[in-house]
Design an enzyme around this catalytic site. Sequence first.
Site, PDB file in Angstrom:
ATOM      1  N   GLU A 135      39.641  43.024  41.493  1.00 22.14           N
ATOM      2  CA  GLU A 135      38.291  42.514  41.281  1.00 22.14           C
ATOM      3  C   GLU A 135      37.560  42.675  42.611  1.00 22.14           C
ATOM      4  O   GLU A 135      37.778  41.895  43.547  1.00 22.14           O
ATOM      5  CB  GLU A 135      38.323  41.052  40.839  1.00 22.14           C
ATOM      6  CG  GLU A 135      39.062  40.812  39.534  1.00 22.14           C
ATOM      7  CD  GLU A 135      38.415  41.482  38.340  1.00 22.14           C
ATOM      8  OE1 GLU A 135      37.217  41.838  38.447  1.00 22.14           O
ATOM      9  OE2 GLU A 135      39.092  41.657  37.317  1.00 22.14           O
ATOM     10  N   CYS A 185      30.212  38.305  44.151  1.00 19.68           N
ATOM     11  CA  CYS A 185      30.172  39.709  43.728  1.00 19.68           C
ATOM     12  C   CYS A 185      29.128  39.965  42.652  1.00 19.68           C
ATOM     13  O   CYS A 185      28.727  41.112  42.448  1.00 19.68           O
ATOM     14  CB  CYS A 185      31.546  40.133  43.215  1.00 19.68           C
ATOM     15  SG  CYS A 185      32.835  40.107  44.477  1.00 19.68           S
TER      16      CYS A 185
END
Length: 484
Positions: A252, A290
């Site tokens: 991720e 993110c």
Amino acid sequence: MTDTPAPHAFWLAGRKATGEETFDVTNSWDGRLVGTVSVPTEAQVEEAVAAAHAVREEFAGTPAHVRTAALDHVAKRLGERAEEIAQLISAENGKPIKWARGEVGRAVSVFRWAAEEARRFNAGDAQRLDTDPGSTGRLALTRRFPRGVVLGIAPFNFPLNLAAHKVAPAIAVGAPIILKPAPATPLSSLILGELLAETELPAGSWSVLTVPNDRMPALVQDERLPVISFTGSGPVGWSILDSAPRKHVTLELGGNGAAVVLADWSSEADLDWAAQRIATFSNYQGGQSCISVQRVIADASLYERLVPKVVAAVEAQVTGDPSDAATDVGPLVSEDAAKRVESWVDEAVAAGAKLLAGGKREGATYAPTVLADVPAGVTIACEEVFGPVLTLTKADGEEAAFAAVNDSPYGLQAGVFTHDLQTAFRAHRALETGGVVIGDVPSYRADQMPYGGAKQSGVGREGVRYAMDDYTYERVLVLTGLAL
């Protein structure tokens, strides 16, 4: 004379332990010492890995009620200690307390969801095989089994919740886990260890090892750790995948989240809502998410109306002491991180970008910033800024807006402000991202939904059930001679 507090112990195969060295955790807002943490020796790391490897079959065979009881217990105890843990997250991370409280609440949900999924996981899928004469009387039963010990590597930006996304699914499927927290923010993970130690999980089924980053390669390459779940920077993530090509690796990684405002999102109420959401979620966590809003791509027909609303909403964000409940934007994780953001903004402005708000640094704090007319080649137009900065761009219509979203090496999530259902489905088909959020910013995430990216944003998916699938593999049992 005041005694120096003992260093925080790490968790070795379910028990507290200390090593020979320590490191300090400091608050990026005021520089104060938050805690001193003990570092495992090489021998202690080996002990933890060996224990996890040895217990893997026992843990995989534990009844569901044992694992669900542990997960329910952690969820309950997180809730009971929520304010204490939120204060700790804010202190070690610099995160405003209101966002830290939200993070604890999300971690409670992660463990609760994992308990619920564990109750119904792996019941098995039966498939008749007698569709051909040679398989008369045969039935296939497919179940999932753990791939082995999980190495979970957590980042600093959500030090509790993203650790929870490693640990909870592993416990749910009966996979031993070794959690490596970020060195900047290990204290939240150590609290998680306290709560796990209150359960009846088998000894060796979990460890929390506060090892420095330069010792991570040895863990990554250890054959007894066949599953790696990493959340963090792209360069580190891809180096893990390259160095362990035969392992099952979930990454991720970064993003540069785009919020698209299309022509039909045009009323004053629409634009006010979009501006407020964009301002909030380009700056929450100091932009250190993110899926924070980094790029705003607005239809040319409403661009001039939207820009002042976004600038005003960004300027209304309260910057200051993260322990103050009124603070929206606290410091970045370190002064070096803020200096990097400053250099990227300065580069863009020098190249011709217009600075509409912010653009100032004080220590580790960078003011919420808005840029327009950013040249295509500058760093902030191409890479993840991971700071409280957004850029504004106009687009001539839906097709151009979607092309602008895709003109990026990253593809984590995108937000599309539209009222049109057909446009929503076109966005879902056209945008090269792991998720598309309609009517809101890309920063929305529910912890039970699949979460992950395309392109340079990573491989694999998190979200409790999806991580459980990732940590396991299908094994088929064929039964013969049945009267079907």
